[in-house]
Enzyme design. Structure first.
Site, mmCIF file in Angstrom:
data_model
loop_
_atom_site.group_PDB
_atom_site.id
_atom_site.type_symbol
_atom_site.label_atom_id
_atom_site.label_comp_id
_atom_site.label_asym_id
_atom_site.label_seq_id
_atom_site.Cartn_x
_atom_site.Cartn_y
_atom_site.Cartn_z
ATOM 1 C CB CYS A 1 -20.285 -40.091 -79.442
ATOM 2 S SG CYS A 1 -18.917 -39.384 -78.241
ATOM 3 C CG ASN B 1 -15.569 -51.804 -88.553
ATOM 4 O OD1 ASN B 1 -16.025 -51.153 -87.509
ATOM 5 N ND2 ASN B 1 -14.599 -51.808 -89.029
ATOM 6 C CG LEU B 2 -20.425 -54.600 -85.225
ATOM 7 C CD1 LEU B 2 -21.024 -55.896 -84.852
ATOM 8 C CD2 LEU B 2 -21.244 -53.507 -84.449
ATOM 9 C CG ASP C 1 -13.754 -51.548 -92.129
ATOM 10 O OD1 ASP C 1 -13.637 -50.352 -92.571
ATOM 11 O OD2 ASP C 1 -12.917 -52.265 -91.688
ATOM 12 C CB THR D 1 -10.558 -34.122 -81.146
ATOM 13 O OG1 THR D 1 -10.158 -33.856 -79.945
ATOM 14 C CG2 THR D 1 -9.553 -34.069 -82.180
ATOM 15 C CB SER E 1 -2.126 -38.830 -79.319
ATOM 16 O OG SER E 1 -3.629 -38.504 -79.694
ATOM 17 C CE1 TYR F 1 -9.304 -39.769 -82.426
ATOM 18 C CE2 TYR F 1 -8.521 -38.433 -80.469
ATOM 19 C CZ TYR F 1 -9.503 -38.638 -81.260
ATOM 20 O OH TYR F 1 -10.773 -38.035 -81.223
ATOM 21 C CG HIS F 2 -5.408 -35.767 -80.055
ATOM 22 N ND1 HIS F 2 -4.948 -36.378 -79.100
ATOM 23 C CD2 HIS F 2 -6.668 -35.179 -79.654
ATOM 24 C CE1 HIS F 2 -5.780 -36.537 -77.862
ATOM 25 N NE2 HIS F 2 -6.640 -35.558 -78.210
ATOM 26 C CE LYS G 1 -11.278 -37.963 -84.578
ATOM 27 N NZ LYS G 1 -12.658 -38.064 -85.190
ATOM 28 C CD GLN H 1 -18.010 -34.543 -78.471
ATOM 29 O OE1 GLN H 1 -19.153 -34.717 -78.444
ATOM 30 N NE2 GLN H 1 -17.574 -35.667 -79.339
ATOM 31 C CG LEU I 1 -15.508 -36.331 -65.331
ATOM 32 C CD1 LEU I 1 -15.125 -36.047 -63.910
ATOM 33 C CD2 LEU I 1 -16.105 -35.068 -65.573
HETATM 34 P P1 NAD Z 1 -16.180 -45.389 -79.851
HETATM 35 O O1 NAD Z 1 -14.995 -46.139 -80.177
HETATM 36 O O2 NAD Z 1 -17.070 -45.622 -78.798
HETATM 37 O O3 NAD Z 1 -16.876 -45.371 -81.380
HETATM 38 C C1 NAD Z 1 -16.518 -45.260 -82.593
HETATM 39 C C2 NAD Z 1 -17.396 -46.459 -83.184
HETATM 40 O O4 NAD Z 1 -16.820 -46.428 -84.783
HETATM 41 C C3 NAD Z 1 -17.445 -47.702 -82.843
HETATM 42 O O5 NAD Z 1 -18.573 -48.409 -82.757
HETATM 43 C C4 NAD Z 1 -16.417 -48.540 -84.006
HETATM 44 O O6 NAD Z 1 -16.881 -49.820 -84.206
HETATM 45 C C5 NAD Z 1 -16.730 -47.781 -85.263
HETATM 46 N N1 NAD Z 1 -16.040 -47.649 -86.079
HETATM 47 C C6 NAD Z 1 -14.604 -47.413 -86.046
HETATM 48 N N2 NAD Z 1 -13.753 -47.471 -87.330
HETATM 49 C C7 NAD Z 1 -14.670 -48.049 -88.406
HETATM 50 C C8 NAD Z 1 -14.888 -48.400 -89.505
HETATM 51 N N3 NAD Z 1 -13.633 -48.169 -90.270
HETATM 52 N N4 NAD Z 1 -15.975 -48.670 -90.164
HETATM 53 C C9 NAD Z 1 -17.163 -48.696 -89.530
HETATM 54 N N5 NAD Z 1 -17.198 -48.330 -87.981
HETATM 55 C C10 NAD Z 1 -16.123 -48.078 -87.581
HETATM 56 O O7 NAD Z 1 -15.776 -43.705 -79.872
HETATM 57 P P2 NAD Z 1 -16.889 -42.443 -79.504
HETATM 58 O O8 NAD Z 1 -16.274 -42.130 -78.049
HETATM 59 O O9 NAD Z 1 -18.111 -42.637 -79.585
HETATM 60 O O10 NAD Z 1 -16.177 -41.581 -80.407
HETATM 61 C C11 NAD Z 1 -16.905 -40.954 -81.673
HETATM 62 C C12 NAD Z 1 -16.120 -40.115 -82.511
HETATM 63 O O11 NAD Z 1 -16.198 -38.733 -81.536
HETATM 64 C C13 NAD Z 1 -14.925 -40.304 -82.591
HETATM 65 O O12 NAD Z 1 -14.373 -39.925 -83.926
HETATM 66 C C14 NAD Z 1 -13.920 -39.489 -81.801
HETATM 67 O O13 NAD Z 1 -12.943 -38.886 -82.201
HETATM 68 C C15 NAD Z 1 -15.027 -38.266 -81.458
HETATM 69 N N6 NAD Z 1 -14.920 -37.686 -80.093
HETATM 70 C C16 NAD Z 1 -15.208 -38.434 -78.900
HETATM 71 C C17 NAD Z 1 -14.833 -37.953 -77.523
HETATM 72 C C18 NAD Z 1 -14.999 -38.748 -76.262
HETATM 73 O O14 NAD Z 1 -14.674 -38.074 -75.349
HETATM 74 N N7 NAD Z 1 -15.498 -40.010 -76.579
HETATM 75 C C19 NAD Z 1 -14.448 -36.737 -77.654
HETATM 76 C C20 NAD Z 1 -14.178 -35.743 -78.930
HETATM 77 C C21 NAD Z 1 -14.473 -36.495 -80.044
HETATM 78 N N1 USQ Z 2 -5.533 -38.228 -67.770
HETATM 79 C C1 USQ Z 2 -5.329 -38.357 -66.240
HETATM 80 N N2 USQ Z 2 -5.489 -39.611 -65.594
HETATM 81 C C2 USQ Z 2 -6.332 -40.497 -66.218
HETATM 82 C C3 USQ Z 2 -6.652 -40.476 -67.665
HETATM 83 C C4 USQ Z 2 -6.280 -38.861 -68.115
HETATM 84 O O1 USQ Z 2 -4.714 -37.510 -65.460
HETATM 85 O O2 USQ Z 2 -6.600 -41.699 -65.603
HETATM 86 C C5 USQ Z 2 -5.173 -36.944 -68.000
HETATM 87 C C6 USQ Z 2 -4.353 -37.150 -69.450
HETATM 88 O O3 USQ Z 2 -2.823 -37.352 -69.261
HETATM 89 C C7 USQ Z 2 -4.849 -35.886 -70.403
HETATM 90 C C8 USQ Z 2 -6.135 -35.561 -69.920
HETATM 91 O O4 USQ Z 2 -6.318 -36.380 -68.554
HETATM 92 O O5 USQ Z 2 -3.723 -34.969 -69.881
HETATM 93 C C9 USQ Z 2 -7.271 -36.119 -70.849
HETATM 94 O O6 USQ Z 2 -6.998 -37.300 -71.093
HETATM 95 P P1 USQ Z 2 -8.453 -38.114 -71.743
HETATM 96 O O7 USQ Z 2 -7.879 -39.677 -71.907
HETATM 97 O O8 USQ Z 2 -9.516 -38.000 -70.803
HETATM 98 O O9 USQ Z 2 -8.696 -37.424 -73.084
HETATM 99 P P2 USQ Z 2 -7.800 -37.460 -74.517
HETATM 100 O O10 USQ Z 2 -6.628 -38.462 -74.521
HETATM 101 O O11 USQ Z 2 -7.502 -36.063 -75.193
HETATM 102 O O12 USQ Z 2 -8.979 -38.073 -75.608
HETATM 103 C C10 USQ Z 2 -10.568 -38.038 -75.171
HETATM 104 C C11 USQ Z 2 -11.160 -39.004 -76.195
HETATM 105 C C12 USQ Z 2 -10.699 -38.343 -77.806
HETATM 106 C C13 USQ Z 2 -11.001 -36.886 -77.749
HETATM 107 C C14 USQ Z 2 -10.429 -36.205 -76.803
HETATM 108 C C15 USQ Z 2 -11.014 -34.841 -76.628
HETATM 109 O O13 USQ Z 2 -10.623 -40.206 -76.109
HETATM 110 O O14 USQ Z 2 -11.436 -39.279 -78.609
HETATM 111 O O15 USQ Z 2 -10.615 -36.229 -79.078
HETATM 112 O O16 USQ Z 2 -10.653 -36.670 -75.531
HETATM 113 S S1 USQ Z 2 -9.958 -33.555 -76.135
HETATM 114 O O17 USQ Z 2 -9.170 -34.003 -74.966
HETATM 115 O O18 USQ Z 2 -10.546 -32.034 -75.949
HETATM 116 O O19 USQ Z 2 -8.938 -33.524 -77.539
#
Ligand code: NAD
Ligand code: USQ
Length: 429
Positions: A12, A32-33, A75, A146, A196, A198-199, A202, A225, A256
Site C-alpha cells: 500500500c 527498514n525493508l 526501523d 483495519t 489474530s 496481528y489484528h 491494531k 481499511q 482476492l
Molecule cells: P506490507 O507488508 O506490504 O508493507 C509494510 C511495509 O512496512 C513494508 O515495506 C515493511 O518493510 C515496512 N515496515 C514494517 N515494519 C517496519 C519498521 N519497524 N520500520 C520501518 N518499516 C517497517 O503491507 P501493506 O499491505 O502495504 O500494508 C500496509 C499497512 O496497511 C499495514 O499497517 C496494514 O495493517 C494495513 N492494511 C493493509 C491491508 C491489505 O490488504 N494489504 C488491508 C488493511 C490494512
Molecule cells: N481466505 C480463504 N482462502 C484463502 C485466503 C483467505 O478463504 O486462500 C479467507 C480467510 O479465512 C478469511 C478471509 O478469506 O476469512 C480474509 O482473509 P485475508 O487473508 O484476505 O484477510 P485478513 O487475514 O483479514 O488480512 C488482510 C490483510 C490485513 C488487513 C485485513 C483487512 O493482510 O493487513 O488488516 O486484510 S480486514 O480483513 O478487513 O480486517
C-alpha cells in the site's frame, strides 16, 4: 506539503508515495525493508518482479520528470533517535504510518512471529507518537488500521465509523443510592473483537491514538481499511520498474489476490471452510485516493481521533470464488480452514465519509478480469505453487492434529480432551 510515508516500500505504501509525489508533494519513504527480508525467510516472492528500492525511487524521478521522492532506511520500532532526528530535520508536516507487520497468518505462525508482530507494531506506533510529541512539530498522523478491529461476528447493524453511540439505564446515582432509572448517553470506541495477533495489535494501536490525541493534542486519523485487492495504480503502471508488489503465498497473500493468481495458473481456488466469511474490500487505486483525502482533511488539535472506514464493498468469500470460476474458468475447492474464525457472518459497514469527500470507487466487476489477464497471467511463470497452501494454524489444538472443521456451520475444532458432548470452542468472530 512534506510527507513521510512509513512503510513506503510495501504494497500500500509504495503506490501511495508515488500518488502523493505525483500530486506535487515532497515525499520521503521511511522503511527498514523488513518485508523483503520476510520474503526471504519464507522463501516466497512477489508474483510481480519488484525492483530494489533505490532503483524504484530513481525510476520514479526519471519517469515523472523529476518529481520529489526520497528513501531513508530507519526501523521505526527500534531506531527511535534516528526517527526523532528525521522528524526534526526534515520539516515533516504529515506522516502516513503503514510500517507494521500486517499478515494475520504470519502473526499466528509460532511464538517467534507472534512476539515479533507485537514488538514491531506496538513499538513502531508508540515511537511514532512519542517522536511527534518530542519533535514539537504539529504533524498530522494518518494510520492504516483495519476493519478487523471490529471483528467478524454478525453485528446486527451497520458498523459505524469507529465510534458507537451507547445508552445505559442507570438505577443508582454516583454514590450508590437507588434512584429513579435515568439514561446516560456516551460515545465509545466500537467494541473490538480481533481475530489474530496481528489484528490485536491494531486494536491496541487505537488506544495509543486515543491517549495521545487527548493528552498531547496530536492530530490523528485512523483508517479502518478492508482487504486491498489489485496491483497497479495510475502511477505504478507507468513503467515496469515501478510495478507494485503482489503477494500470493499462504501467509501474505490476501484472499482476492490469491484467487486471481490461482485462477491464472489453474490452481483450484482455496476457499477456507464453507467460504461463508463476509469481508470488506477496496481496490489499491482507491486506497491511495483515500489517503490523499485523509491528508487533505485533518482533525484539529484537541479533536478526538478521526476514524474512517476505508472500504468500498463487502463480499462473501465463496461468492468471490464463484465469480472468478465464472469469468476466468477457475475451479473451486473447499479446504480445511486453518484459522479460528466464524464460518459464516454478515457484514454491513458505514463508509459515508470517504464517499462524501469525493471517493469514486473502482468496482470489483470492472477491474477483476483485467487483473487476471494483465497481471496474474502475465507473471504466472514466476509463481511457486508450493507456496500457495496456507499452513499457519491458529490454535494449539490444530497444531496437535485436531482436524479443523470444514462442514457448513461448524465451529472451529473442540479441544481434544473435551468430554463427549462438550460445546466446541467459540468462534473468533
Ligand atoms: P506490507 O507488508 O506490504 O508493507 C509494510 C511495509 O512496512 C513494508 O515495506 C515493511 O518493510 C515496512 N515496515 C514494517 N515494519 C517496519 C519498521 N519497524 N520500520 C520501518 N518499516 C517497517 O503491507 P501493506 O499491505 O502495504 O500494508 C500496509 C499497512 O496497511 C499495514 O499497517 C496494514 O495493517 C494495513 N492494511 C493493509 C491491508 C491489505 O490488504 N494489504 C488491508 C488493511 C490494512
Ligand atoms: N481466505 C480463504 N482462502 C484463502 C485466503 C483467505 O478463504 O486462500 C479467507 C480467510 O479465512 C478469511 C478471509 O478469506 O476469512 C480474509 O482473509 P485475508 O487473508 O484476505 O484477510 P485478513 O487475514 O483479514 O488480512 C488482510 C490483510 C490485513 C488487513 C485485513 C483487512 O493482510 O493487513 O488488516 O486484510 S480486514 O480483513 O478487513 O480486517
Amino acid at each position: 506539503m512534506k510527507i513521510a510515508i512509513l512503510g513506503g516500500d510495501g504494497f500500500c505504501g509504495w503506490p501511495t508515495a508515488l500518488h502523493l509525489s505525483n500530486l506535487g508533494h515532497d515525499v520521503v519513504i521511511v522503511d527498514n525493508l523488513s518485508r523483503r527480508r520476510i520474503d526471504e525467510e519464507l522463501g516466497a516472492e512477489s508474483l510481480t518482479p519488484i525492483a530494489p528500492i533505490e532503483e524504484r525511487v530513481a525510476a520514479w524521478r526519471e519517469v515523472s520528470g523529476g518529481k520529489s521522492l526520497e528513501f531513508v532506511n530507519i526501523d521505526v520500532a527500534q531506531d527511535y533517535d534516528r526517527l526523532l532526528a528525521f522528524l526534526r530535520d526534515e520539516g515533516i508536516e504529515s506522516m502516513v504510518h503503514f510500517a507494521e507487520q500486517r499478515a494475520a497468518p504470519y502473526s499466528m505462525k509460532n511464538s517467534t512471529t507472534k512476539r515479533y508482530t507485537v514488538d514491531n507494531n506496538m513499538n513502531a506506533t508508540n515511537n511514532v507518537l512519542t517522536a511527534i510529541v518530542e519533535s514539537g512539530r504539529d504533524i498530522h498522523l494518518v494510520h492504516l488500521g483495519t476493519m478487523g478491529v471490529y471483528g467478524y461476528g454478525t453485528a446486527g447493524m451497520k458498523i459505524p465509523e469507529g465510534y458507537l453511540d451507547i445508552q445505559v439505564t442507570a438505577r443508582e446515582d454516583e454514590f450508590g443510592n437507588e434512584v429513579e432509572p435515568y439514561q446516560v448517553e456516551q460515545q465509545i470506541l466500537y467494541p473490538t473483537n480481533p481475530g489474530s495477533v496481528y489484528h490485536l495489535t491494531k486494536v491496541l494501536d487505537q488506544h495509543l491514538f486515543a491517549y495521545y490525541a487527548k493528552n498531547d493534542r496530536l492530530r490523528i486519523t485512523d483508517l479502518h481499511q478492508g482487504i486491498v485487492w489489485g496491483t497497479n495504480t495510475a502511477e505504478t503502471a507507468m513503467d515496469e520498474r515501478l510495478i507494485n508488489r503482489f503477494d500470493y503465498d499462504g501467509d501474505y497473500g490476501t484472499v482476492l489476490n490469491r484467487f486471481l493468481m490461482q485462477a491464472a495458473v489453474g490452481y483450484p481456488l482455496t476457499v477456507h471452510g464453507t467460504g461463508g466469511q463476509t469481508r470488506a474490500f477496496i481496490h489499491i487505486q482507491d486506497t491511495v485516493r483515500c489517503i490523499q483525502i485523509a491528508i487533505e482533511n485533518p482533525p484539529a488539535a484537541g479533536e478526538r481521533v478521526k476514524i474512517f472506514n476505508q472500504m468500498t464493498e463487502t463480499h462473501r468469500v465463496r461468492d468471490l470464488a464463484q465469480l472468478l470460476a465464472r469469468i476466468a474458468d477457475a475451479k473451486v475447492e473447499l479446504v480445511p480452514n486453518p484459522r479460528n474464525e466464524a464460518a459464516e457472518n454478515e457484514l454491513h459497514v458505514v463508509n459515508e465519509t470517504f464517499l462524501d469527500l469525493g471517493l469514486n470507487p473502482t468496482k470489483l466487476e470492472e477491474g477483476l478480469l483485467l487483473e487476471v489477464t494483465d497481471i496474474a497471467r502475465k507473471y504466472k511463470d514466476r509463481a511457486d505453487l508450493s507456496k500457495v497452501p496456507a499452513t499457519s494454524l491458529w490454535t494449539k489444538h490444530q497444531h496437535e492434529g485436531v482436524p479443523p472443521s470444514i462442514a457448513a456451520g461448524d465451529s472451529p475444532a473442540a479441544p481434544v480432551d473435551a468430554p463427549a458432548g462438550a460445546p466446541a470452542a467459540a468462534p473468533a468472530g
